[in-house]
Design an enzyme around this catalytic site. Structure first.
Site, PDB file in Angstrom:
ATOM      1  N   ASP A 101       0.848  -1.175   0.000  1.00  0.00           N
ATOM      2  CA  ASP A 101       0.000   0.000   0.000  1.00  0.00           C
ATOM      3  C   ASP A 101       0.897   1.242   0.000  1.00  0.00           C
ATOM      4  O   ASP A 101       1.864   1.295   0.758  1.00  0.00           O
ATOM      5  CB  ASP A 101      -0.838  -0.002   1.286  1.00  0.00           C
ATOM      6  N   ASP A 203      -3.119   4.458  -2.457  1.00  0.00           N
ATOM      7  CA  ASP A 203      -4.206   4.795  -1.544  1.00  0.00           C
ATOM      8  C   ASP A 203      -4.734   6.211  -1.804  1.00  0.00           C
ATOM      9  O   ASP A 203      -3.949   7.163  -1.865  1.00  0.00           O
ATOM     10  CB  ASP A 203      -3.671   4.710  -0.107  1.00  0.00           C
ATOM     11  N   GLU A 257      -6.675   3.224  -6.004  1.00  0.00           N
ATOM     12  CA  GLU A 257      -7.942   3.165  -5.297  1.00  0.00           C
ATOM     13  C   GLU A 257      -8.811   4.277  -5.863  1.00  0.00           C
ATOM     14  O   GLU A 257      -8.495   5.450  -5.713  1.00  0.00           O
ATOM     15  CB  GLU A 257      -7.733   3.392  -3.794  1.00  0.00           C
ATOM     16  N   HIS A 323     -10.992  -3.902   3.410  1.00  0.00           N
ATOM     17  CA  HIS A 323     -10.913  -3.481   4.812  1.00  0.00           C
ATOM     18  C   HIS A 323     -11.728  -2.219   5.105  1.00  0.00           C
ATOM     19  O   HIS A 323     -11.777  -1.787   6.248  1.00  0.00           O
ATOM     20  CB  HIS A 323      -9.448  -3.231   5.160  1.00  0.00           C
ATOM     21  N   ASP A 324     -12.297  -1.599   4.081  1.00  0.00           N
ATOM     22  CA  ASP A 324     -13.110  -0.390   4.292  1.00  0.00           C
ATOM     23  C   ASP A 324     -14.598  -0.676   4.134  1.00  0.00           C
ATOM     24  O   ASP A 324     -15.411   0.256   4.143  1.00  0.00           O
ATOM     25  CB  ASP A 324     -12.750   0.692   3.265  1.00  0.00           C
TER      26      ASP A 324
HETATM   27  C1  GLC Z   1      -8.177   4.603   1.837  1.00  0.00           C
HETATM   28  C2  GLC Z   1      -7.951   3.391   2.704  1.00  0.00           C
HETATM   29  C3  GLC Z   1      -8.603   3.624   4.035  1.00  0.00           C
HETATM   30  C4  GLC Z   1      -7.966   4.834   4.683  1.00  0.00           C
HETATM   31  C5  GLC Z   1      -8.022   6.052   3.753  1.00  0.00           C
HETATM   32  C6  GLC Z   1      -7.102   7.129   4.227  1.00  0.00           C
HETATM   33  O1  GLC Z   1      -9.509   4.793   1.544  1.00  0.00           O
HETATM   34  O2  GLC Z   1      -8.403   2.236   2.065  1.00  0.00           O
HETATM   35  O3  GLC Z   1      -8.523   2.515   4.884  1.00  0.00           O
HETATM   36  O4  GLC Z   1      -8.614   5.131   5.878  1.00  0.00           O
HETATM   37  O5  GLC Z   1      -7.631   5.740   2.456  1.00  0.00           O
HETATM   38  O6  GLC Z   1      -5.772   6.749   4.033  1.00  0.00           O
END
Ligand code: GLC
Length: 548
Positions: A101, A203, A257, A323-324
């Site tokens: 990541d 990310d 992402e 995970h989100d």
């Molecule tokens: C992305 C990640 C998430 C995180 C956010 C801020 O959406 O997947 O878990 O909280 O970025 O870094």
């Protein structure tokens, strides 16, 4: 010399590991790298070809590692750089690649850059972040996703200025307009690529490019949040630079992402000729499933639209959980005991038979479900906790919120991996950092290993199937019976082969759609152990057939 690297990532099956919840080796209740190392043979046994690790860098853990305080070190709860090297070696020895990541829209406020930056207005690092001097009044409002007040500008009396944080106040946004910031990031990427990692998941990257003239946004912008927040000016310049400086020089894959606000945006991110990224994942599909449920016709429409937009060019990631998000089976299937396993297998069938690279979240191979938390003290996630406090402070409906997060909080997917029926599910010897799903005594790796028809063994068969049959990777996708509210059916065609996938998304037996026939077809895999009635699909039945 630049080389051209193969497109191995198209054939990859990515297994996402949330290190905090995977396996604790040192008895502090928190998963760690040695824990993952102790489960390498398990990961290998799944057949997956790539592991994506959520952030493992040094972090004060305001957002579980998405607030990085040192990009070249390992979080102390997770272990040491020697553990990391051993993990990478262990994965590679088993033919599995590693994707890391990359969290560079923001750093932690405890990163040395930010310490320097906030120390004085003339510090050389000042410009690494976005500051607004208070003499000019309050900055134009920006929404913070995670802050208690949702105000993304945080006042800092030390220099009488505000800094910007789209996420929590401990996650100040980096200023990508400063070339020094970009150089730092590319250096960090090279550091990891030189270690031999195989890719980066970018990310929140669509947020890095901001309009730093800080215009006041027109009324109603909140409804078009992404339009204002994502894909700002210079984003593609930054990506091309990143490609030139790092991505094109290593055999690494890259996935963003988020895929922007339109197909054009998405294409621009992953169009091979533009030399930016390899893949992006879009949220349109996951976003449609709320605590009110979702419409299968809508889900089909979204996946089909995205597939056709990328049929000729570009490549997508396929996912329905991470995970989100809430757990796959609780959100898109049915987690009641009668249907949990069968609907979970049906969803895995879907994820592994679509065009695009599947990103599969750890624990979903067991059919792990939402844990059923009821109290705010069960939760750990900064976003969930701060929203709760926000509602408390503003007189919001806290009871309704508690109910809602029981379905949707990110913590639903962050409970410990269920290894066996023993103490703490074999995850740890002490109280884990977040509660377990009480169903671990029945739903766990050890029990599923023993059952030939478990979710786990079914997942392994699906992985094998995809690896052995390029028709599932590259084959043209055609949706059948688009308005059928219960059944998702499609064909995949490649080099004279034609396969059919039929998925019943409902808890009832339903007839096979009229334009779908399995007569004379060869059954390749089915999530029920025994054959059913011809012309009918049982509750959550999934079948893959070779028609030609
Ligand atoms: C992305 C990640 C998430 C995180 C956010 C801020 O959406 O997947 O878990 O909280 O970025 O870094």
């Amino acid at each position: 010399m630049k080389r051209s690297y193969g497109q191995w990532w198209k054939e990859a099956i990515v297994y996402q590991i949330y290190p905090r919840s995977f396996k604790d080796s040192d008895g502090d209740g928190i998963g760690d790298l040695k824990g993952i190392i102790s489960r390498l043979d398990y990961i290998k046994s799944l057949g997956v070809t790539v592991v994506w690790l959520n952030p493992i860098y040094s972090s004060p853990n305001d957002d579980n590692g998405y607030d990085v305080s040192d990009y070249r070190n390992i979080m102390k709860e997770f272990g040491t750089m020697a553990d990391f090297d051993a993990l990478l070696k262990g994965l590679h020895a088993r033919g599995i690649k590693l994707v890391m990541d990359l969290v560079v829209n923001h750093s932690s406020d405890e990163h040395e850059w930010f310490r320097q930056s906030r120390s004085s207005r003339t510090n050389p690092y000042r410009n690494y972040y976005h500051w607004w001097n208070a003499e000019s009044g309050k900055p134009p409002y920006r929404y913070s996703l995670f802050d208690v007040n949702h105000d993304a500008w945080r006042y800092d009396s030390l220099t009488n200025a505000y800094y910007l944080h789209y996420f929590s106040r401990k996650q100040p946004d980096l200023n990508w307009e400063d070339p020094a910031v970009r150089r730092e990031v590319f250096d960090i990427m090279r550091f990891w690529a030189d270690k031999g990692i195989d890719g980066f998941r970018l990310d929140a990257f669509q947020f890095v490019a901001k309009d730093t003239t800080w215009p006041v946004w027109p009324q109603g912008w909140e409804e078009h949040f992404m339009k204002y927040y994502a894909m700002g000016p210079h984003l593609h310049d930054y990506l091309r630079e990143m490609n030139q400086e790092v991505l094109s020089r290593y055999p690494v894959m890259s996935v963003a992402e988020g895929a922007g606000n339109s197909f054009d945006d998405a294409h621009n991110l992953v169009d091979e000729d533009r030399k930016e990224l390899n893949m992006a994942y879009a949220f349109d599909a996951v976003d449609i499933a709320t605590s009110e449920g979702y419409s299968l016709v809508h889900l089909k429409e979204v996946f089909t639209r995205w597939d056709s937009a990328f049929a000729e060019k570009g490549w997508l990631a396929i996912f329905l959980a991470n995970h989100d998000q809430a757990r796959l089976v609780s959100r898109f299937g049915n987690d009641r005991p009668t249907f949990r396993a069968v609907s979970s297998k049906m969803l895995s069938t879907f994820l592994l038979t679509m065009r695009g690279t599947p990103f599969y979240y750890n624990g979903d191979e067991l059919g792990m479900s939402n844990p059923g938390f009821t109290k705010i003290s069960d939760y750990r996630d900064v976003a969930t906790l701060n929203e709760y406090r926000h509602l408390q402070n503003t007189g919001g409906d806290v009871a309704a919120y508690l109910k809602e997060i029981g379905f949707s909080s990110r913590d639903n997917s962050r409970t410990p991996m269920q290894w066996d029926a023993g103490v703490h599910a074999g995850f740890t010897r002490v109280k884990p950092w977040i509660g377990l799903n009480p169903n671990y005594s029945a739903v766990n790796v050890a029990a599923e290993e023993r059952d030939a028809n478990s979710c786990l063994n079914y997942f392994r068969r699906l992985v094998r199937l995809r690896k052995d049959n390029p028709v599932l990777v590259y084959g043209k996708y055609t949706l059948l019976d688009k308005d059928n509210p219960d059944v998702y059916a499609y064909t995949r065609e490649w080099k004279g082969m034609k396969w059919l996938v039929v998925l019943n998304f409902s808890s009832r037996a339903v007839p096979l759609p009229a334009d779908v026939s399995t007569a004379g077809a060869k059954l390749i895999i089915d999530n029920y152990a025994a054959p059913g009635k011809p012309g009918e699909l049982r509750a959550y039945e999934a079948g893959v057939y070779a028609l030609q």
